[in-house]
Each structure stands twice: as structure tokens, then as C-alpha cells.
Design a protein around this motif. Structure first.
Motif, PDB file in Angstrom:
ATOM      1  N   ASP A 166       0.856  -1.193   0.000  1.00  0.00           N
ATOM      2  CA  ASP A 166       0.000   0.000   0.000  1.00  0.00           C
ATOM      3  C   ASP A 166       0.889   1.240   0.000  1.00  0.00           C
ATOM      4  OD1 ASP A 166      -1.831   2.001   0.321  1.00  0.00           O
ATOM      5  OD2 ASP A 166      -2.702   1.234   2.178  1.00  0.00           O
ATOM      6  N   GLY A 167       0.938   1.920  -1.144  1.00  0.00           N
ATOM      7  CA  GLY A 167       1.794   3.096  -1.256  1.00  0.00           C
ATOM      8  C   GLY A 167       1.436   4.203  -0.288  1.00  0.00           C
ATOM      9  N   GLY A 168       0.183   4.220   0.176  1.00  0.00           N
ATOM     10  CA  GLY A 168      -0.217   5.253   1.137  1.00  0.00           C
ATOM     11  C   GLY A 168       0.556   5.170   2.444  1.00  0.00           C
ATOM     12  N   LEU A 169       1.018   3.949   2.793  1.00  0.00           N
ATOM     13  CA  LEU A 169       1.785   3.774   4.031  1.00  0.00           C
ATOM     14  C   LEU A 169       3.214   4.277   3.896  1.00  0.00           C
ATOM     15  CD1 LEU A 169       0.596   0.171   5.002  1.00  0.00           C
ATOM     16  CD2 LEU A 169      -0.288   2.365   5.825  1.00  0.00           C
ATOM     17  N   LEU A 170       3.631   4.614   2.663  1.00  0.00           N
ATOM     18  CA  LEU A 170       4.994   5.093   2.421  1.00  0.00           C
ATOM     19  C   LEU A 170       5.049   6.616   2.291  1.00  0.00           C
ATOM     20  CD1 LEU A 170       6.014   2.448  -0.282  1.00  0.00           C
ATOM     21  CD2 LEU A 170       6.339   2.316   2.189  1.00  0.00           C
ATOM     22  N   LYS A 171       3.915   7.259   2.542  1.00  0.00           N
ATOM     23  CA  LYS A 171       3.848   8.709   2.358  1.00  0.00           C
ATOM     24  C   LYS A 171       3.673   9.433   3.687  1.00  0.00           C
ATOM     25  CE  LYS A 171       1.486   8.188  -2.119  1.00  0.00           C
ATOM     26  NZ  LYS A 171       0.269   8.529  -2.887  1.00  0.00           N
ATOM     27  N   LEU A 172       4.197  10.641   3.760  1.00  0.00           N
ATOM     28  CA  LEU A 172       3.973  11.557   4.875  1.00  0.00           C
ATOM     29  C   LEU A 172       3.094  12.699   4.374  1.00  0.00           C
ATOM     30  CD1 LEU A 172       7.591  11.689   6.324  1.00  0.00           C
ATOM     31  CD2 LEU A 172       5.597  10.764   7.508  1.00  0.00           C
ATOM     32  N   ASP A 173       2.181  13.149   5.194  1.00  0.00           N
ATOM     33  CA  ASP A 173       1.250  14.210   4.799  1.00  0.00           C
ATOM     34  C   ASP A 173       2.021  15.506   4.515  1.00  0.00           C
ATOM     35  OD1 ASP A 173      -0.810  15.934   4.389  1.00  0.00           O
ATOM     36  OD2 ASP A 173      -1.572  15.880   6.446  1.00  0.00           O
ATOM     37  N   PRO A 174       1.974  16.012   3.265  1.00  0.00           N
ATOM     38  CA  PRO A 174       2.701  17.252   2.954  1.00  0.00           C
ATOM     39  C   PRO A 174       2.194  18.451   3.744  1.00  0.00           C
ATOM     40  CG  PRO A 174       2.090  16.087   0.940  1.00  0.00           C
ATOM     41  CD  PRO A 174       1.348  15.431   2.057  1.00  0.00           C
ATOM     42  N   GLN A 288      10.338  10.420  17.276  1.00  0.00           N
ATOM     43  CA  GLN A 288      10.551   9.444  18.340  1.00  0.00           C
ATOM     44  C   GLN A 288      10.216   8.046  17.837  1.00  0.00           C
ATOM     45  OE1 GLN A 288       8.136  10.732  21.628  1.00  0.00           O
ATOM     46  NE2 GLN A 288       9.400  12.533  22.066  1.00  0.00           N
ATOM     47  N   SER A 289      10.719   7.035  18.537  1.00  0.00           N
ATOM     48  CA  SER A 289      10.421   5.656  18.168  1.00  0.00           C
ATOM     49  C   SER A 289       8.919   5.420  18.219  1.00  0.00           C
ATOM     50  CB  SER A 289      11.132   4.702  19.131  1.00  0.00           C
ATOM     51  OG  SER A 289      10.814   3.363  18.826  1.00  0.00           O
ATOM     52  N   GLY A 290       8.381   4.892  17.121  1.00  0.00           N
ATOM     53  CA  GLY A 290       6.943   4.675  17.034  1.00  0.00           C
ATOM     54  C   GLY A 290       6.177   5.868  16.509  1.00  0.00           C
ATOM     55  N   GLY A 291       6.877   6.971  16.234  1.00  0.00           N
ATOM     56  CA  GLY A 291       6.225   8.155  15.701  1.00  0.00           C
ATOM     57  C   GLY A 291       5.865   7.997  14.234  1.00  0.00           C
ATOM     58  N   ALA A 292       5.243   9.027  13.675  1.00  0.00           N
ATOM     59  CA  ALA A 292       4.762   8.961  12.294  1.00  0.00           C
ATOM     60  C   ALA A 292       5.907   8.709  11.308  1.00  0.00           C
ATOM     61  CB  ALA A 292       4.028  10.252  11.940  1.00  0.00           C
ATOM     62  N   PHE A 293       7.025   9.425  11.490  1.00  0.00           N
ATOM     63  CA  PHE A 293       8.153   9.226  10.587  1.00  0.00           C
ATOM     64  C   PHE A 293       8.718   7.822  10.741  1.00  0.00           C
ATOM     65  CE2 PHE A 293      12.653   9.144   9.575  1.00  0.00           C
ATOM     66  CZ  PHE A 293      12.682   9.736   8.329  1.00  0.00           C
TER      67      PHE A 293
END
Length: 376
Positions: A166-174, A288-293
């Protein structure tokens, strides 16, 4: 004793049979030399020809599989190239987020880093969306050209499956900076502000007023509510005892008085300060570990590992199929190919035999002529 007869010439018959046999052998040998095959068709050797045709069919199948695997390899290479660029861009995003997580930077610097983050996040999104080859993508699971790819791997119909991501899981909200409030919290803050302004807690009246607001007005009400909350904390910190002694109505009056006293510049400054604080908190939470990034980075690493392994498998399968075709062709050659050196030697010998046979037949045909001497 041989019989002297002009009706039956036994020597001529023997010579003719030998010559015919030699001519037949020459025909077979010439066919082998001209075609290069010991078994060119079923007339040469029916059993061997049937086996050869089956092997040729398998070879054609393996070659076709190789062509199809080339297409699958193209999809994988495109996907891997996209993810490699995304991975490099994610390093730049991490550096930007680290700077945004620093509370010591100025507001101008924060705005610059937020704009840089927006551009980089948009690039990641574009790289993921553009990872298509021949109309197929492995970085989408919910589109017509996305999803798992099941490909053939051998001439027997064996298949293997490459699972899409799922490519959506590889994106960060601009648009993540500054962070947007949750819809429920956004609406609750606006209605709280309307309650203060209308001087009522009636949900019906508040809902009616809320329905009439434009998007810009809603944002203003939300900002005003946040400023009032800040002022309440400041008034409480300035006189904890006196603040605790006030009634709810008195507290509302004091907050309204302080809010009214703000100049437009002061009001905007408080809004900017709140947004910068929220941006700082979000950046710190994201790295942080577990964060969005961290979550996106883990998905990216998993995808790189998965598609890297799939690409290695396809490369190995293509190499194996190529070697398999070579081995099958070698076996086929041993079954039906002619030994041209041997056939050339045999052909020369047969030519000599043919010449001798012609001469022998000529001598045999002269036999009845001898009998004419008996009648002179």
C-alpha cells in the motif's frame, strides 16, 4: 553353372540392385548434409522425431516464460528505483524534522523548514505514484493497475506471486505542518466560543449558529477559543487564590476583558506562537520511536527488503531458464543433429561406390553382346 541367356541377365540385376541401394544411401546422406539433421522428419526416425518435437515445444515454452519474466523484472526494477529515491528523500525529511523539533529556532526558520518539509513530502508522494511499468504498479493495492502480480516461472505453468504494498503507508502528509486539529476537537472549540459569544449553553442555538459559519469564520472562532484558554491559564497563574474564588461567570468576564484588550497584532502573535508550539510538539513526537516518521520508515525498509528479494528471485529464475534452454538444445542436438564430418566422409565413399556400380552395370549389360559371337 551360370546360364547363358539373353532373357535373364543375372549379373545386370545384381549390379542394378547394388546401384539402387547406393543411390538410396546417397539420398539419405545428402538430406542429412543439406538439413544438418540426422532426423529431419518422422520418415527418418519416427520415435526420435516425436521426442525431438516434444523437446522443441518445451524450449519454446521456456523462451516465452523468459520473455514474460522480463516484463515482471521491469515492474520490479521500476518499483525498486522508486523506493531507492524515496529512501534518499526520507533522509532529507528526517534532517528537516530534527530541525523542526528544536525549540531554539526562530519563527522564520521554522516557517522555512516547514516549507522544505512540504516540498520533500510531496516529492515522496509523487515518486510512489509514478512507480508504474507498462501500466502496472506494486505500490498500490486499491487501484485497477495495482495489486499483487502472479507471474509464470516455467514451461509447466508454475507461478509465483509478488505481493503489492500500500503506497499510502509510504507517504507523509505534505500539509502536516503546522498540524491541523482533529475535526471533533475543532468543532468543539468553535461551539464553545459560540456559547461564550451568545451567552448561552443551549445546544440547539449553538448548532444553529455553527451551521451559518463560513470556513474562515470557523477558523477565527477556533483561534479565539484557543486564545481565551491561554488567557485563562495566565490569569490563574497571576493570582491563583483570587482566581479560585471567582465564580464561573466572573471568570468568563475576566477572560473576555483580557481578550478584548488584545490588539490585532497581539492576537496574531498568540496564534503564531500556538502554531509554532504545536509544530514543535508534533516534530518531536514524529521522530521518536513509534512516531509517524518512524512508522513510514519501517514500512519503507520492509518494502525495500521484500522487493529486493523478489528481484533477486526473478534474476535467478531468468538465469536458470536460460541455462535450461541451453541444456535442452544440447540434448536435442545429440538426438537429431547430424555429424557433418562423418556424413561428409560417408558421402565421398558413396560417390565412389556409385561410380563403381555404374561401371559394373555397364559391364554386366555387355554380357548378352558376347552371345552374338556364337552366331557368326
Amino acid at each position: 553353372m551360370p546360364m547363358n541367356s539373353i532373357n535373364t541377365n543375372a549379373q545386370s540385376l545384381i549390379a542394378l540392385q547394388s546401384l539402387n541401394a547406393t543411390n538410396s544411401q546417397i539420398s539419405v546422406t545428402q538430406k542429412r548434409v543439406s538439413t544438418g539433421y540426422r532426423v529431419a522428419d518422422a520418415r527418418d526416425d519416427g520415435g526420435a522425431f516425436a521426442v525431438a518435437q516434444a523437446v522443441r515445444s518445451d524450449v519454446a515454452g521456456v523462451i516465452a516464460v523468459g520473455e514474460q519474466l522480463g516484463g515482471v523484472k521491469g515492474v520490479l526494477q521500476t518499483t525498486f528505483a522508486s523506493l531507492s529515491v524515496v529512501s534518499d528523500t526520507m533522509k532529507q525529511i528526517r534532517a528537516v524534522l530534527t530541525r523542526l523539533a528544536d525549540g531554539a529556532i526562530s519563527s522564520d526558520q521554522r516557517n522555512t523548514y516547514e516549507e522544505q518539509y512540504k516540498l520533500l513530502a510531496k516529492q515522496v508522494s509523487d515518486f510512489v505514484d509514478d512507480a508504474t511499468y507498462n501500466g502496472r504498479t506494486l505500490l498500490s493495492t486499491g487501484t485497477a493497475n495495482g495489486g499483487n502480480i502472479t507471474a509464470i516461472r516455467n514451461e509447466g505453468g508454475g507461478t509465483f506471486t509478488i505481493e503489492a504494498v500500500d503506497g499510502g503507508l509510504l507517504k507523509l502528509d505534505p500539509d502536516a505542518f503546522p498540524p491541523e486539529p482533529a475535526p471533533a476537537a475543532f468543532e468543539a472549540a468553535i461551539k464553545a466560543q459560540l456559547g461564550v459569544e451568545l451567552g448561552t449553553a443551549d445546544p440547539v442555538a449553538i448548532d444553529a449558529a455553527f451551521a451559518l459559519l463560513t470556513a474562515a469564520q470557523k477558523q477565527t472562532k477556533f483561534d479565539d477559543n484557543k486564545i481565551r484558554a491561554e488567557l485563562a491559564l495566565e490569569l490563574q497563574a497571576a493570582d491563583p487564590t483570587g482566581w479560585a474564588a471567582k465564580t464561573a461567570a466572573q471568570k468568563t468576564t475576566a477572560i473576555t476583558s483580557a481578550f478584548t484588550a488584545l490588539t490585532p497584532a497581539q492576537r496574531q502573535g498568540r496564534i503564531d506562537g500556538r502554531l509554532q508550539g504545536e509544530s514543535l510538539a508534533q516534530a518531536q513526537a514524529w521522530i521518536q520511536s513509534g512516531g509517524a516518521f518512524d512508522a513510514v520508515d519501517r514500512e519503507l525498509s520492509s518494502a525495500l527488503n521484500k522487493f529486493g528479494a523478489s528481484m533477486a528471485f526473478v534474476d535467478n529464475q531468468i538465469t536458470y531458464n536460460s541455462k535450461k534452454v541451453d541444456a535442452m538444445n544440447e540434448g536435442l542436438g545429440a538426438l537429431v543433429d547430424a555429424d557433418l564430418a562423418k556424413e561428409s566422409s560417408a558421402l565421398e565413399g558413396l560417390k565412389v561406390r556409385q561410380q563403381l556400380g555404374v561401371q559394373t552395370l555397364g559391364l554386366a549389360n555387355q554380357g548378352p553382346q558376347v552371345l552374338l559371337g556364337l552366331f557368326r
